[in-house]
Scaffold this motif. Structure first.
Motif, PDB file in Angstrom:
ATOM      1  N   ASP A 166      36.895 -18.518  11.489  1.00 29.87           N
ATOM      2  CA  ASP A 166      35.615 -18.886  12.089  1.00 29.87           C
ATOM      3  C   ASP A 166      34.856 -17.650  12.569  1.00 29.87           C
ATOM      4  O   ASP A 166      35.425 -16.756  13.205  1.00 29.87           O
ATOM      5  N   PHE A 167      33.546 -17.631  12.281  1.00 23.71           N
ATOM      6  CA  PHE A 167      32.680 -16.587  12.822  1.00 23.71           C
ATOM      7  C   PHE A 167      32.511 -16.771  14.331  1.00 23.71           C
ATOM      8  O   PHE A 167      32.540 -17.905  14.847  1.00 23.71           O
ATOM      9  N   ASN A 168      32.259 -15.661  15.007  1.00 23.11           N
ATOM     10  CA  ASN A 168      31.905 -15.672  16.422  1.00 23.11           C
ATOM     11  C   ASN A 168      30.389 -15.560  16.521  1.00 23.11           C
ATOM     12  O   ASN A 168      29.817 -14.465  16.400  1.00 23.11           O
ATOM     13  N   TRP A 169      29.729 -16.671  16.748  1.00 23.97           N
ATOM     14  CA  TRP A 169      28.267 -16.687  16.760  1.00 23.97           C
ATOM     15  C   TRP A 169      27.676 -16.113  18.046  1.00 23.97           C
ATOM     16  O   TRP A 169      26.454 -16.022  18.184  1.00 23.97           O
ATOM     17  N   ASP A 170      28.537 -15.678  18.969  1.00 23.90           N
ATOM     18  CA  ASP A 170      28.016 -14.943  20.132  1.00 23.90           C
ATOM     19  C   ASP A 170      27.687 -13.497  19.774  1.00 23.90           C
ATOM     20  O   ASP A 170      27.013 -12.808  20.542  1.00 23.90           O
ATOM     21  N   HIS A 171      28.157 -13.053  18.608  1.00 23.43           N
ATOM     22  CA  HIS A 171      27.898 -11.661  18.205  1.00 23.43           C
ATOM     23  C   HIS A 171      26.573 -11.595  17.448  1.00 23.43           C
ATOM     24  O   HIS A 171      26.368 -12.324  16.476  1.00 23.43           O
ATOM     25  N   PRO A 172      25.669 -10.738  17.845  1.00 23.74           N
ATOM     26  CA  PRO A 172      24.331 -10.709  17.210  1.00 23.74           C
ATOM     27  C   PRO A 172      24.371 -10.359  15.727  1.00 23.74           C
ATOM     28  O   PRO A 172      23.470 -10.768  14.982  1.00 23.74           O
ATOM     29  N   ALA A 173      25.384  -9.654  15.269  1.00 18.94           N
ATOM     30  CA  ALA A 173      25.448  -9.306  13.844  1.00 18.94           C
ATOM     31  C   ALA A 173      25.626 -10.536  12.971  1.00 18.94           C
ATOM     32  O   ALA A 173      25.172 -10.551  11.823  1.00 18.94           O
ATOM     33  N   VAL A 174      26.277 -11.565  13.503  1.00 16.13           N
ATOM     34  CA  VAL A 174      26.480 -12.793  12.721  1.00 16.13           C
ATOM     35  C   VAL A 174      25.139 -13.486  12.504  1.00 16.13           C
ATOM     36  O   VAL A 174      24.805 -13.881  11.381  1.00 16.13           O
ATOM     37  N   ALA A 175      24.371 -13.645  13.563  1.00 10.44           N
ATOM     38  CA  ALA A 175      23.055 -14.271  13.431  1.00 10.44           C
ATOM     39  C   ALA A 175      22.165 -13.478  12.487  1.00 10.44           C
ATOM     40  O   ALA A 175      21.463 -14.050  11.639  1.00 10.44           O
ATOM     41  N   ALA A 176      22.183 -12.148  12.608  1.00 13.25           N
ATOM     42  CA  ALA A 176      21.350 -11.315  11.734  1.00 13.25           C
ATOM     43  C   ALA A 176      21.774 -11.445  10.276  1.00 13.25           C
ATOM     44  O   ALA A 176      20.927 -11.481   9.371  1.00 13.25           O
ATOM     45  N   GLU A 177      23.077 -11.500  10.039  1.00 13.29           N
ATOM     46  CA  GLU A 177      23.565 -11.626   8.666  1.00 13.29           C
ATOM     47  C   GLU A 177      23.109 -12.925   8.030  1.00 13.29           C
ATOM     48  O   GLU A 177      22.688 -12.953   6.867  1.00 13.29           O
ATOM     49  N   PHE A 178      23.164 -14.013   8.760  1.00 10.79           N
ATOM     50  CA  PHE A 178      22.779 -15.287   8.144  1.00 10.79           C
ATOM     51  C   PHE A 178      21.273 -15.430   7.987  1.00 10.79           C
ATOM     52  O   PHE A 178      20.812 -16.098   7.056  1.00 10.79           O
ATOM     53  N   ARG A 179      20.500 -14.800   8.840  1.00 11.15           N
ATOM     54  CA  ARG A 179      19.067 -14.753   8.555  1.00 11.15           C
ATOM     55  C   ARG A 179      18.826 -14.014   7.240  1.00 11.15           C
ATOM     56  O   ARG A 179      17.984 -14.418   6.426  1.00 11.15           O
ATOM     57  N   SER A 180      19.564 -12.945   7.015  1.00 12.62           N
ATOM     58  CA  SER A 180      19.418 -12.181   5.771  1.00 12.62           C
ATOM     59  C   SER A 180      19.875 -12.999   4.569  1.00 12.62           C
ATOM     60  O   SER A 180      19.232 -12.982   3.509  1.00 12.62           O
TER      61      SER A 180
END
Length: 526
Positions: A166-180
């Motif tokens: 599971d991804f840790n969605w508290d990490h900003p890199a995860v949110a940025a990656e999925f926007r990309s």
């Protein structure tokens, strides 16, 4: 249908590995899908949704993604995906793709870095153990603990298979990656995304024990499902989707319809699957309540209701709704359920092969099963393979045109499927395929059908039939389904449009009939 096409669309789910094989290896692929797109246009659907076709070790049917921007070589190439989108658009079909944001494959570069102790470890949930065991009592949906220990002594979280951290969605890199990732596919012309496990991305602070209710599917109090924080993610995604005039669809299992409706508030996603409808039994009182409550919940947030009977994770509805019947009686009820669903206000989802009347394949040998839950629970769970068997196109024996003659399909097809092929049913009055084609043509053309929330009950609560009407302008559409065990008399005004089984002076059990009449009265709604 313009920018709001999705409000009353019929969307066809493709499981690419099981739809059509173009290269003879027994596995469906994107070029196989491309070759069959005219069939879907002729069926009358508005859009296709493709289950994951990304680079994957296939630990869970492609829902373990190693590279979100690459196509799995067994299914084709990125150029094939781009050509598929272009071909679909040329035929008037829109395309939705799966996005899997809850977890990656354990072969994803980020997770490989995490295992090596690199900075990507913070992008997953790694924890120290407790009392010699896992960090908490969470259980995997596929059996056993939701934690696996690494050689350095830490544990990582996987609500599904160990190969799906599971991804840790508290990490900003995860949110940025999925926007990309979203932008990558939207730039290639997709018209929307289906969000896998949309309710699971955010976990409760501190990852607390679940306690005595340590069951993964308990949606009422689970600290890993339906946390309020997921909605901030989808508000962010909605801004991006709006840039492209694209649609977001949530696979969100909520404890109530009101909770599910939160995923489709005006600033979040556009649709959410109605699993309360999918899981409801063939019972008139239950069905009526689900229809009413579904319409009310979505009406409150201005979203359309969705309806679905089958998908890649559940027993096919022809079998599920009449589990103890033979295939003939089960198909009868399945056809009736289909016409009932397609008559309801909102959007409908079809799963590949249901238009052929395919039953669940219940006798697959253990050694061919691919569902990871089957093997992790010693055969007590994990029976999703039966709905994923490759579909039959023509011929009288396997592989029925799915692959070239002589090829062995990745899941074996029954020897009895010759009568279910698309070729055997095309042009045959009364066949299930022709019933679907007629139903979708009527749904598209009739002024009272579509997305308008205009259902009014004619039958009274407690009756063994469900009978409602829908009115627009001066046209009134009627749908009647007999869920009882006795025929009901039929006395109608108007023209019969379609029925799931032949109807004369009465409607037999497990039968749905549509008819229409002219009525100049104003449109009503209840």
């Amino acid at each position: 249908m313009g920018q709001s096409w999705w409000r009353d669309a019929v969307i066809y789910q493709l499981y690419p590995r099981s739809f059509a094989d173009s290269d003879g290896d027994g596995v469906g692929d994107l070029n196989g899908v491309r070759a069959r797109l005219p069939y879907l246009r002729d069926l009358g659907v508005d859009a296709v949704w493709l289950s994951p076709f990304y680079a994957s070790p296939q630990a869970d049917g492609g829902y373990d993604v190693a590279d979100y921007r690459a196509v799995d070589p067994a299914l084709g190439s990125l150029a094939d995906a781009e050509a598929l989108i272009e071909d679909a658009h040329a035929l008037g079909l829109r395309v939705l793709v799966d996005i899997v944001p809850n977890h990656s494959s354990d072969q994803h570069p980020w997770f490989q870095d995490a295992l090596a102790g690199g900075p990507c470890r913070e992008r997953y949930h790694f924890r120290r153990g407790r009392d010699g065991g896992p960090p908490n009592d969470w259980q995997s949906l596929f059996g056993g603990p939701a934690w696996t220990q690494t050689p350095d002594g830490d544990w990582y979280l996987h609500l599904f298979a160990p190969e799906q951290p599971d991804f840790n969605w508290d990490h900003p890199a995860v949110a940025a990656e999925f926007r990309s990732i979203l932008r990558f596919w939207l730039d290639r012309g997709v018209d929307g995304v289906r969000v896998d496990v949309a309710h699971g991305l955010v976990k409760a602070d501190g990852l607390p024990d679940h306690g005595d209710k340590a069951q993964l599917l308990d949606l009422t109090s689970a600290p890993f499902w339906d946390q309020d924080g997921v909605h901030e993610i989808y508000r962010d995604w909605r801004l991006l989707l709006d840039e492209y005039e694209a649609v977001g669809v949530a696979e969100a299992w909520g404890p109530t319809l009101a909770r599910t409706a939160q995923y489709v508030r005006p600033d979040e996603l556009h649709q959410a699957f109605n699993f309360h409808h999918l899981t409801s039994p063939w019972n008139p009182a239950v069905q009526r309540e689900i229809i009413d409550s579904s319409l009310a919940a979505m009406r409150a947030v201005g979203a359309p209701t969705t309806w679905v009977l089958s998908n890649h994770d559940v027993v096919r509805h022809t079998t599920r709704l009449h589990a103890n019947a033979d295939d003939r009686d089960a198909l009868r009820r399945g056809r009736a359920a289909t016409l009932l669903m397609l008559a309801l206000p909102g959007s409908a989802y079809l799963y590949q092969g249901e238009e052929l009347g395919l039953p669940e394949v219940r006798d697959l040998p253990d050694h061919v099963r691919r569902d990871p839950a089957f093997h992790r629970t010693a055969g007590k769970d994990g029976f999703r393979d039966g709905c994923r068997v490759p579909i039959p196109w023509h011929g009288t024996e396997p592989p029925y045109g799915f692959s070239p003659p002589g090829a062995e399909t990745w899941l074996p097809q029954p020897n009895s499927w010759g009568t279910f092929t698309a070729a055997a049913q095309t042009g045959v009055p009364g066949s299930t395929l022709e019933m679907y084609r007629q139903a979708l043509a009527i749904r598209r053309a009739h002024p009272a059908l579509g997305g308008a929330d205009n259902l009014r009950w004619v039958s009274a609560p407690g009756e063994p039939v469900l009978h409602f009407e829908r009115q627009a302008e001066d046209a009134v559409f009627h749908c009647l389904t007999n869920m009882g065990d006795r025929p009901v008399p039929l006395d109608i005004e108007g023209d019969v449009l379609l029925s799931s089984m032949p109807v004369h002076q009465q409607v037999d059990p497990d039968t749905t009939i549509w008819w229409s009449r002219h009525d100049p009265r104003p449109t009503r709604r209840s």
